[in-house]
Design a protein around this motif. Structure first.
Motif, PDB file in Angstrom:
ATOM      1  N   PHE A 103       0.574  -0.993   0.138  1.00 53.56           N
ATOM      2  CA  PHE A 103      -0.036   0.112   0.100  1.00 53.56           C
ATOM      3  C   PHE A 103       0.940   1.079   0.039  1.00 53.56           C
ATOM      4  O   PHE A 103       0.770   2.185  -0.550  1.00 53.56           O
ATOM      5  N   TRP A 104       1.616   1.315   0.798  1.00 50.93           N
ATOM      6  CA  TRP A 104       2.758   2.450   0.982  1.00 50.93           C
ATOM      7  C   TRP A 104       3.478   2.824  -0.445  1.00 50.93           C
ATOM      8  O   TRP A 104       3.283   3.787  -0.882  1.00 50.93           O
ATOM      9  N   LEU A 105       4.023   1.537  -0.993  1.00 49.78           N
ATOM     10  CA  LEU A 105       4.604   2.047  -2.189  1.00 49.78           C
ATOM     11  C   LEU A 105       3.575   2.668  -3.369  1.00 49.78           C
ATOM     12  O   LEU A 105       4.029   3.652  -4.064  1.00 49.78           O
ATOM     13  N   GLY A 106       2.369   2.051  -3.307  1.00 52.62           N
ATOM     14  CA  GLY A 106       1.493   2.348  -4.334  1.00 52.62           C
ATOM     15  C   GLY A 106       1.107   3.922  -4.017  1.00 52.62           C
ATOM     16  O   GLY A 106       0.990   4.928  -4.931  1.00 52.62           O
ATOM     17  N   ARG A 107       0.813   4.083  -2.683  1.00 54.93           N
ATOM     18  CA  ARG A 107       0.570   5.647  -2.445  1.00 54.93           C
ATOM     19  C   ARG A 107       1.525   6.474  -2.769  1.00 54.93           C
ATOM     20  O   ARG A 107       1.094   7.490  -3.243  1.00 54.93           O
ATOM     21  N   ARG A 164       4.103  10.995  -5.758  1.00 55.17           N
ATOM     22  CA  ARG A 164       5.219  11.698  -6.621  1.00 55.17           C
ATOM     23  C   ARG A 164       4.751  11.945  -7.965  1.00 55.17           C
ATOM     24  O   ARG A 164       5.063  13.142  -8.374  1.00 55.17           O
ATOM     25  N   LEU A 165       3.765  11.121  -8.427  1.00 58.14           N
ATOM     26  CA  LEU A 165       3.443  11.723  -9.724  1.00 58.14           C
ATOM     27  C   LEU A 165       2.663  12.726  -9.883  1.00 58.14           C
ATOM     28  O   LEU A 165       2.757  13.779 -10.654  1.00 58.14           O
ATOM     29  N   LEU A 166       1.667  13.098  -8.692  1.00 59.29           N
ATOM     30  CA  LEU A 166       0.766  14.118  -8.530  1.00 59.29           C
ATOM     31  C   LEU A 166       1.920  15.543  -8.266  1.00 59.29           C
ATOM     32  O   LEU A 166       1.658  16.220  -8.984  1.00 59.29           O
ATOM     33  N   ALA A 167       2.834  15.368  -7.671  1.00 54.91           N
ATOM     34  CA  ALA A 167       3.759  16.403  -7.485  1.00 54.91           C
ATOM     35  C   ALA A 167       4.477  16.790  -8.926  1.00 54.91           C
ATOM     36  O   ALA A 167       4.740  17.942  -9.015  1.00 54.91           O
ATOM     37  N   ILE A 168       4.685  15.719  -9.867  1.00 52.94           N
ATOM     38  CA  ILE A 168       5.249  15.799 -11.051  1.00 52.94           C
ATOM     39  C   ILE A 168       4.348  16.644 -11.954  1.00 52.94           C
ATOM     40  O   ILE A 168       4.876  17.664 -12.634  1.00 52.94           O
ATOM     41  N   LEU A 169       3.125  16.181 -11.781  1.00 53.94           N
ATOM     42  CA  LEU A 169       2.230  16.756 -12.545  1.00 53.94           C
ATOM     43  C   LEU A 169       1.925  18.334 -12.227  1.00 53.94           C
ATOM     44  O   LEU A 169       1.658  19.334 -13.104  1.00 53.94           O
ATOM     45  N   ASP A 170       1.908  18.548 -11.091  1.00 53.19           N
ATOM     46  CA  ASP A 170       1.668  19.825 -10.414  1.00 53.19           C
ATOM     47  C   ASP A 170       2.838  20.777 -10.777  1.00 53.19           C
ATOM     48  O   ASP A 170       2.502  22.184 -10.992  1.00 53.19           O
ATOM     49  N   SER A 171       3.978  20.390 -11.110  1.00 49.80           N
ATOM     50  CA  SER A 171       4.898  21.339 -11.375  1.00 49.80           C
ATOM     51  C   SER A 171       5.141  21.496 -13.086  1.00 49.80           C
ATOM     52  O   SER A 171       6.052  21.938 -13.812  1.00 49.80           O
ATOM     53  N   ALA A 172       4.016  20.669 -13.834  1.00 51.60           N
ATOM     54  CA  ALA A 172       4.079  20.595 -15.132  1.00 51.60           C
ATOM     55  C   ALA A 172       5.349  20.055 -16.102  1.00 51.60           C
ATOM     56  O   ALA A 172       5.721  20.279 -17.009  1.00 51.60           O
ATOM     57  N   ALA A 173       5.945  19.032 -15.219  1.00 52.97           N
ATOM     58  CA  ALA A 173       7.156  18.332 -15.932  1.00 52.97           C
ATOM     59  C   ALA A 173       6.250  17.041 -16.450  1.00 52.97           C
ATOM     60  O   ALA A 173       5.281  16.651 -16.074  1.00 52.97           O
ATOM     61  N   ARG A 221       4.254   7.074 -16.269  1.00 50.06           N
ATOM     62  CA  ARG A 221       3.590   6.629 -17.274  1.00 50.06           C
ATOM     63  C   ARG A 221       2.843   5.470 -17.282  1.00 50.06           C
ATOM     64  O   ARG A 221       1.775   5.186 -17.509  1.00 50.06           O
ATOM     65  N   ARG A 222       3.499   4.560 -16.472  1.00 55.29           N
ATOM     66  CA  ARG A 222       2.900   3.272 -16.209  1.00 55.29           C
ATOM     67  C   ARG A 222       1.584   3.547 -15.093  1.00 55.29           C
ATOM     68  O   ARG A 222       0.439   2.769 -15.317  1.00 55.29           O
ATOM     69  N   LEU A 223       1.800   4.297 -14.321  1.00 57.10           N
ATOM     70  CA  LEU A 223       0.758   4.653 -13.394  1.00 57.10           C
ATOM     71  C   LEU A 223      -0.546   5.261 -14.246  1.00 57.10           C
ATOM     72  O   LEU A 223      -1.418   4.933 -13.609  1.00 57.10           O
ATOM     73  N   LEU A 224      -0.455   6.032 -14.939  1.00 52.62           N
ATOM     74  CA  LEU A 224      -1.195   6.672 -15.470  1.00 52.62           C
ATOM     75  C   LEU A 224      -2.033   5.688 -16.742  1.00 52.62           C
ATOM     76  O   LEU A 224      -3.337   5.827 -16.800  1.00 52.62           O
ATOM     77  N   THR A 225      -1.271   4.726 -17.186  1.00 51.14           N
ATOM     78  CA  THR A 225      -1.961   3.964 -17.917  1.00 51.14           C
ATOM     79  C   THR A 225      -2.884   2.979 -17.156  1.00 51.14           C
ATOM     80  O   THR A 225      -3.871   2.709 -17.410  1.00 51.14           O
TER      81      THR A 225
END
Length: 329
Positions: A158-162, A167-176, A183-187
Motif C-alpha cells: 500500500f505504501w509503495l502504491g500511495r 510523486r506523480l501528482l507532484a510532477i504533474l503539479d510542476s508541469a514536468a 506513465r505506467r501509473l497513468l496507464t
C-alpha cells in the motif's frame, strides 16, 4: 511416533490452506478454502472455509490419528476473545472429525515458524500491509507497525502504491513530464499515459480514480513500482530504497542493534526475488551483520510444526522442523 499426525492451517483474508503431516515428515494431505479471517469475513463464513480446507487435508487420513493442530491467522487475539467466533471454529474442527485440541496463533508467528526453528528472533512481513514482531520462546513478544494503511504499514505494498501516486501528482503539479513509472501509473489508473494540455485536468482525474476505490487498493500499484525498479528507473529505485529503510526501521524498534538471532522475511514483497527483498536484506545486514536472514515458507507446515512440538514424544523440535517444514533458502 510415525503414526501420529498433526494439522496446521494458515488462514488469510483471501485463502485458507491446511496440511496434514506425520511426525515422520510425510505430507499426508493438503486442502484449500477461501478467505477465512473472521474479522473481515465473519465467524461463520470463516469457519466454513476452515472446514473446507480441513476436509481437503484429511481426505485420506483417519482423523483419530491427529493428535494436535494449530491455526494461524491475523487477529488471533480477537478470535480468542470472541466466544461466538471460537465456538464456530470449534464446530468446524469437530465436523472435520477432529477430537484433539488446537491452538490459535497470530499469522506473524506462523510465518516465523515457517522460516526457522530458533526460539528467539524477528519476523518482518511486507505484503499489502507491513509489520515486524519479536519472537521469544516461540511466542510473539513485542510488535512494531502493523498499524493499518491510514496510520502506518510503512514500506508495504500500500505504501509503495500511495507514494508512487503522490510523486506523480507532484510532477504533474510542476508541469514536468512523467517518467517511465509515472506513465505506467497513468496507464493503469486512467487507461492512457497522455497528460492533458492543462495538467491539472490529469491531476483531478487521477485523484478521482484513486478516491473512488477503497484506499487499500493502492497496493495493487506496488508491482508497477517493483517492475520499474527492476528496469533501473530512478524514481522507482528511490521508492524501493525508502520502503526498505522504513521496514528495517520498524524491525529496529523492537530488535537491538547487533542482535544475532534470525530474521525471517515474510509477505509477497519480501519472499520473492524482488528489489525490495534485496534492499531489505542489505539494510538488515548493515544493522545486524551476524544475524542469519531466512525466508518464510509454507505457513501451514509451520503451523503444523508449532502443534507437533507440544507433543510429549517430540524430543528434538529442531530436527522435526527439518522434516516438516520445507527449506526456502
Amino acid at each position: 511416533m510415525s503414526d501420529t499426525v498433526v494439522v496446521g492451517l494458515d488462514v488469510g483474508g483471501t485463502s485458507t490452506r491446511a496440511t496434514a503431516l506425520s511426525l515422520a515428515g510425510e505430507r499426508l494431505g493438503t486442502g484449500r478454502g477461501g478467505g477465512g479471517n473472521p474479522t473481515s469475513h465473519g465467524a461463520d463464513r470463516a469457519a466454513a472455509e476452515l472446514l473446507t480446507a480441513l476436509r481437503g487435508a484429511l481426505a485420506g487420513v483417519d482423523p483419530t490419528r491427529v493428535r494436535a493442530g494449530t491455526i494461524g491467522l491475523a487477529g488471533a487475539a480477537r478470535l480468542l476473545a470472541d466466544p461466538a467466533g471460537r465456538a464456530a471454529f470449534d464446530r468446524a474442527w469437530a465436523e472435520a472429525g477432529l477430537r484433539c485440541p488446537y491452538a490459535v496463533h497470530g499469522d506473524a508467528l506462523v510465518a516465523y515458524a515457517s522460516g526457522t526453528a530458533a526460539p528467539d528472533g524477528t519476523v518482518l512481513i511486507a505484503g499489502t500491509g507491513a509489520i515486524a514482531a519479536q519472537v521469544r520462546d516461540l511466542r510473539l513478544d513485542r510488535v512494531a507497525d502493523g498499524h493499518g494503511w491510514l496510520l502506518g504499514d510503512a514500506g508495504s505494498g500500500f505504501w509503495l502504491g500511495r507514494e508512487a501516486v503522490r510523486r506523480l501528482l507532484a510532477i504533474l503539479d510542476s508541469a514536468a513530464a512523467p517518467g517511465p513509472l509515472g506513465r505506467r501509473l497513468l496507464t493503469e489508473l486512467l487507461g492512457t499515459a497522455e497528460v492533458a494540455e492543462r495538467s491539472r485536468n490529469t491531476v483531478d482525474a487521477l485523484i478521482q480514480a484513486v478516491t473512488r476505490r477503497p484506499p487499500v487498493e493502492l497496493a495493487r500499484l506496488a508491482p508497477l513500482v517493483v517492475a520499474a525498479a527492476v528496469e533501473g528507473e530512478p524514481e522507482a529505485v528511490a521508492l524501493i530504497e525508502r520502503a526498505a529503510a522504513h521496514l528495517v526501521d520498524s524491525a529496529g524498534r523492537i530488535r537491538p542493534d547487533g542482535a544475532a538471532t534470525p530474521i525471517v522475511l515474510g509477505g509477497g514483497l519480501l519472499t520473492g526475488d524482488t528489489p525490495l527483498a534485496a534492499a531489505v536484506r542489505t539494510e538488515a545486514h548493515r544493522h545486524w551483520p551476524d544475524a542469519p536472514v531466512r525466508l518464510a515458507g509454507d505457513g501451514a507446515a509451520g503451523a503444523a510444526w508449532l502443534a507437533a512440538r507440544e507433543l510429549p514424544e517430540v524430543t528434538d523440535p529442531v530436527a522435526l522442523h527439518a522434516l516438516l517444514v520445507p527449506a526456502t533458502d
